[in-house]
Design an enzyme around this catalytic site. Structure first.
Site, short mmCIF file in Angstrom:
data_model
loop_
_atom_site.label_atom_id
_atom_site.label_comp_id
_atom_site.label_asym_id
_atom_site.label_seq_id
_atom_site.Cartn_x
_atom_site.Cartn_y
_atom_site.Cartn_z
N HIS A 14 0.80 -1.20 -0.09
CA HIS A 14 0.07 -0.07 0.04
C HIS A 14 0.97 1.19 -0.11
O HIS A 14 1.11 1.90 1.04
CB HIS A 14 -0.99 -0.04 1.25
CG HIS A 14 -2.25 -0.76 0.94
ND1 HIS A 14 -3.27 -0.33 0.14
CD2 HIS A 14 -2.68 -1.76 1.41
CE1 HIS A 14 -4.11 -0.97 0.00
NE2 HIS A 14 -4.05 -2.05 1.06
N TYR A 72 -7.33 7.95 -17.51
CA TYR A 72 -8.12 8.78 -16.84
C TYR A 72 -8.37 10.05 -17.21
O TYR A 72 -7.37 10.82 -17.68
CB TYR A 72 -7.65 8.77 -15.27
CG TYR A 72 -7.60 7.45 -14.58
CD1 TYR A 72 -8.33 6.13 -15.04
CD2 TYR A 72 -7.04 7.15 -13.55
CE1 TYR A 72 -8.29 4.90 -14.66
CE2 TYR A 72 -6.83 5.88 -12.94
CZ TYR A 72 -7.46 4.82 -13.38
OH TYR A 72 -7.54 3.60 -12.83
N GLU A 93 -0.48 8.23 10.64
CA GLU A 93 -1.81 7.64 10.97
C GLU A 93 -2.58 8.70 11.72
O GLU A 93 -3.81 8.59 11.70
CB GLU A 93 -1.54 6.55 11.78
CG GLU A 93 -0.92 5.33 10.78
CD GLU A 93 -0.64 4.02 11.73
OE1 GLU A 93 -1.02 2.93 11.24
OE2 GLU A 93 -0.31 4.08 13.03
#
Length: 406
Positions: free
Chosen positions: A107, A307, A384
């Site tokens: 990720h 895109y 985080e």
């Protein structure tokens, strides 16, 4: 804004309170990353995380998406919140204690935080469903990294999942550098570029390297094409509506004294408006074919649409600016001075309904945003603490737009 300062304060407080559980979910996602459109492990983690929220949940047929509809306590329109779920083919070298358990998959773009953040927004909204005059569609999307997952979910009906077309759509993206942790940035109009790719094959005639006059060498023609494309983007397009062509790969021949029969160029093409995006293929093809013809060779152009441009509605940018400043202070939001040249398939959603795409700073605390590894790096790390900001922003956007009515 149509929601009160007290509501914004409560959203901020509740988002901070759920941070530990969102960090736990994020780390579970980070350990088990998946690529593309088929994300069974990720899908199950999402289903488990939202199972007790009283949502109307469905999964995709052509991809492992999750669509969850949160019904408000009163009638009204529907809005959409999106979080992308897929990872990248990158071997992690971040040093995090919860590093990827899957070789060659990571990720590296922060989509694990997007998923956890959307779950957090769902929880905040579920606790306030009686205050909602309308519905919220939660779009957990695979295949953002080049697989057109948003387009596929639109084809499967995500924009109408609540029973009527959503009136607005919102998404955010974390960045592991550039912006300090918690800083929100966006801009009206173009937020991200369109991204296409092109493969050019120059057709010549092979021969001996010592006698190029007996062959038809495609290599110098390919080299001329590379340079001509750089001139094209500066002379055929407005400097304030630019095009970027980067040739990332050139392949020709087999050894030093052999003239090959073909030379192949692979390039990425970025543009920043729908009008420019529409005309790039014809102009690029004209340059390529014309140069090849000038040397008596031919060339084929395989132009592949990627895109579209990601375009923010100005009114929705004003909305996010006001809400972020109301929750986190005047300095928590900045207007991005220019678009980013990356691309995003949330653009497909914003082609259908007005909305806004925002960037959320997630540079690890203590690191310099100017030098920290950026998204897609094997060393990328994400703060985080941003999971106390993103869910509050998404929930506030949904509540504020629903309070506005149709």
């Amino acid at each position: 804004m149509t929601i009160s300062p007290d509501t914004l304060a409560a959203l901020r407080s509740d988002a901070a309170a759920q941070l530990p559980s969102l960090v736990e979910l994020r780390r579970a996602l980070h350990r088990t990353p998946e690529i593309g459109l088929d994300l069974p492990t990720t899908q199950q983690l999402v289903l488990d995380a939202i199972a007790l929220l009283g949502l109307e949940v469905s999964t995709g047929s052509g991809l492992s998406s999750v669509v969850a509809v949160l019904r408000g306590g009163r009638p009204g329109p529907a809005v959409l919140l999106r979080g992308d779920m897929d990872a990248l083919p990158v071997s992690e070298d971040s040093g995090e204690p919860f590093t990827s358990e899957r070789d060659g998959v990571m990720h590296a773009c922060g989509h694990d935080l997007h998923v956890a953040g959307l779950v957090g927004a769902a929880r905040l909204l579920a606790d306030r469903r009686d205050q909602l005059a309308g519905d919220v569609v939660l779009m957990f999307q695979p295949g953002e990294e080049g697989d057109h997952g948003a387009r596929l979910m639109i084809e499967e009906g995500v924009l109408d999942a609540a029973g009527s077309r959503v009136v607005a759509a919102y998404a955010l993206h974390v960045v592991s550098a550039v912006q300090p942790a918690g800083l929100v940035a966006s801009r009206p109009g173009t937020m991200l570029a369109a991204a296409d790719s092109v493969v050019v094959t120059v057709h010549g005639r092979g021969g001996h390297g010592s006698m190029p006059h007996l062959a038809a060498d495609p290599v110098p023609v390919a080299a001329e094409i590379v340079l001509a494309l750089q001139a094209m983007v500066t002379r055929q397009f407005d400097v304030f509506d630019p095009v970027v062509v980067t040739v990332g790969k050139i392949a020709a021949g087999t050894t030093h004294n052999v003239i090959g029969s073909t030379a192949v160029l692979e390039a990425t093409v970025r543009s920043f408006s729908d009008a420019t995006h529409a005309v790039v293929p014809e102009r690029l093809t004209r340059v390529v074919e014309g140069i090849a013809a000038a040397h008596g060779l031919t060339a084929t152009v395989d132009y592949r649409r990627g895109y579209p441009v990601t375009t923010n509605a100005p009114a929705e940018v004003d909305r996010v600016s006001g809400l972020v400043r109301g929750m986190f202070g005047e300095h928590a939001y900045v207007t991005a001075p220019q678009p980013m040249s990356g691309a995003e398939d949330f653009s497909y959603v914003l082609q259908e309904v007005p909305g806004v795409y925002v960037g959320l700073g997630a540079t690890p605390v203590g690191e310099d945003p100017a030098t920290a590894p950026f998204n897609h790096s094997a060393q990328a790390r994400f703060a985080e603490e941003s999971l106390a900001v993103g869910p509050a922003v998404l929930a506030a956007l949904a509540m504020d737009r629903l309070a506005e009515g149709v």
